[in-house]
Design an enzyme around this catalytic site. Sequence first.
Site, PDB file in Angstrom:
ATOM      1  N   HIS A 132       0.897  -1.160   0.000  1.00 53.08           N
ATOM      2  CA  HIS A 132       0.000   0.000   0.000  1.00 53.08           C
ATOM      3  C   HIS A 132       0.935   1.209   0.000  1.00 53.08           C
ATOM      4  CE1 HIS A 132      -3.350  -2.655   1.079  1.00 53.08           C
ATOM      5  NE2 HIS A 132      -2.629  -3.115   2.084  1.00 53.08           N
ATOM      6  N   ARG A 172      -5.351   2.141  12.030  1.00 52.96           N
ATOM      7  CA  ARG A 172      -6.197   2.352  10.866  1.00 52.96           C
ATOM      8  C   ARG A 172      -6.743   3.773  10.828  1.00 52.96           C
ATOM      9  NH1 ARG A 172     -11.755  -0.881   9.377  1.00 52.96           N
ATOM     10  NH2 ARG A 172     -12.460   0.331  11.154  1.00 52.96           N
ATOM     11  N   TYR A 184      -6.862   0.525  -3.344  1.00 53.96           N
ATOM     12  CA  TYR A 184      -8.280   0.782  -3.109  1.00 53.96           C
ATOM     13  C   TYR A 184      -8.602   2.267  -2.940  1.00 53.96           C
ATOM     14  CZ  TYR A 184      -6.518   0.578   1.735  1.00 53.96           C
ATOM     15  OH  TYR A 184      -5.791   0.761   2.885  1.00 53.96           O
ATOM     16  N   ARG A 201     -14.689  -8.419   5.330  1.00 56.39           N
ATOM     17  CA  ARG A 201     -15.324  -7.277   5.997  1.00 56.39           C
ATOM     18  C   ARG A 201     -15.778  -6.238   4.979  1.00 56.39           C
ATOM     19  NH1 ARG A 201     -12.032  -4.220   8.100  1.00 56.39           N
ATOM     20  NH2 ARG A 201     -10.046  -5.243   7.697  1.00 56.39           N
ATOM     21  N   HIS A 236      -7.013  -9.874   1.440  1.00 54.99           N
ATOM     22  CA  HIS A 236      -6.617  -9.928   2.844  1.00 54.99           C
ATOM     23  C   HIS A 236      -7.430 -11.031   3.524  1.00 54.99           C
ATOM     24  CE1 HIS A 236      -5.582  -5.375   2.612  1.00 54.99           C
ATOM     25  NE2 HIS A 236      -4.455  -6.062   2.672  1.00 54.99           N
ATOM     26  N   HIS A 263      -1.544 -12.350   4.411  1.00 51.94           N
ATOM     27  CA  HIS A 263      -1.468 -12.520   5.867  1.00 51.94           C
ATOM     28  C   HIS A 263      -1.853 -13.939   6.277  1.00 51.94           C
ATOM     29  CE1 HIS A 263      -0.658  -8.308   6.208  1.00 51.94           C
ATOM     30  NE2 HIS A 263      -1.851  -7.960   5.754  1.00 51.94           N
ATOM     31  N   ASP A 269       3.899  -4.577   2.669  1.00 55.57           N
ATOM     32  CA  ASP A 269       2.604  -4.137   3.152  1.00 55.57           C
ATOM     33  C   ASP A 269       2.586  -2.663   3.563  1.00 55.57           C
ATOM     34  OD1 ASP A 269      -0.007  -4.105   3.993  1.00 55.57           O
ATOM     35  OD2 ASP A 269       0.263  -5.478   5.667  1.00 55.57           O
TER      36      ASP A 269
END
Length: 472
Positions: free
Chosen positions: A82, A103, A142, A233, A257, A294, A345
């Site tokens: 990312h 986050r 994203y 999620r 993920h 992960h 990551d």
Amino acid sequence: MTTTRNNPTGDGAAPDTGAAPAEKVYWCELAWLNGTVEPHVALEVTAQGRLGAVRRDVEAPPTGAAVLRGLTLPGLANAHSHAFHRALRSTVQVGSGTFWTWRDAMYQTASRLTPDTYYTLARAVYAEMALAGITCVGEFHYLHHAPGGARYDDPNAMSHALVAAAADAGIRITLLDTAYLSSGIGPKGRGEPPNRQQLRFSDGSAETWAERATAFRPEGAHARVGAAVHSVRAVPARELGTVAQWAEERGAPLHVHLSEQTAENEACESVHGMTPTALLAEHGVLTPRTVAVHATHLTDDDIRQVGRTGTGVCMCPTTERDLADGIGPAPALDRAGAALSLGSDSHAVIDMFEEARALELDERLASRTRGHWTAGQLLRAATEGGQAALGWPEASRLETGALADFTTVALDSVRTAGPVARLAEETAVFAATAADVRHTVVAGRHVVRDGAHTLVDSVPHALTEAIGALRP
């Protein structure tokens, strides 16, 4: 360790194995050829940026050859990135907190990015990767729209910015266009609406995501496109099949993920009565083209399911330990047949040697035993495994017809000096760092020469400027 996979390139390109004349020659003091360290190897590069010949026992550098002192490896692959997370380095190390507080800081940084500032930041980050020996990055992307969810005039403006950044930093990219539609699984599995910060991530539905992803046409032979499900999620169960089908129709990589947090598992089991792995399998997401990122909190049945479906797994040890996520069951996944790759990551550090040795060393701490993988197997995960996971299998090895992508690690630094040549693999994995990379070559072009980037002036300055522009 399983690293080879039946993973399509995404564009049908086939290696040029003809005896084309050499455009350039690189002479390697030592080269890692399919798991064997060989001295005095000449790599002849064609005008098409492929290896026209790999010649052993070339005692002296040919006239005009570029000399690579140290151990030359196939290009390292960063299979999970990312890019904008690089701006969080150090700031999120203050105090304690959790994944969820981390986050919140990530959302704040994301809210300040535009196509122009993202290009500037990503170019600097990808240049840092080149300096670390990385020749290809998998960008799990994203951040599609403007803050608040407004569409740019070009709905793929942010994707174009990343592809341009990779080109200008001199590395390859697989743009993993990510479906991110909801903030949580929701009480009936239909997905909770995205929160304010997540609106710029969401296309509203998987069908709309597919329309935008289909319209994206990257410029340049250095770029390929894959798909990603952010997580169970963020993509409701009824939408998963649309993303999987999009990737299947194109023979493209599909990343997801998986079980990064125990809270994700608990929510999925509460609503769907099954683990995230089982849910993904039920909706056709787990395939030989798929890479689960992960895979930290898996059951024994999950591990068997990953192996049965031919799904690969990308481990990101420095991020997993930085966020206190846990140590994933990499040895069990390996034994089940999952091809392993590595990613940096969140870019707490960008160092694929550290990721490779952490896979082994973290498992030593968890199991209190040594020797889960050899140094050669860990190097395969960092090279061949990652390239295959990103749809670039023709960049996996130093052999005739392969893409001329390689990197050279010094064996005479304060970290690597001393061991004999036959221990070069072990030295690279267990002692070297990104700072020991001396050369990086992509498509035959010398992108990093003697530790300096040839395309980006002062990468530290570029990073400082790009990150500084995002501060409030």
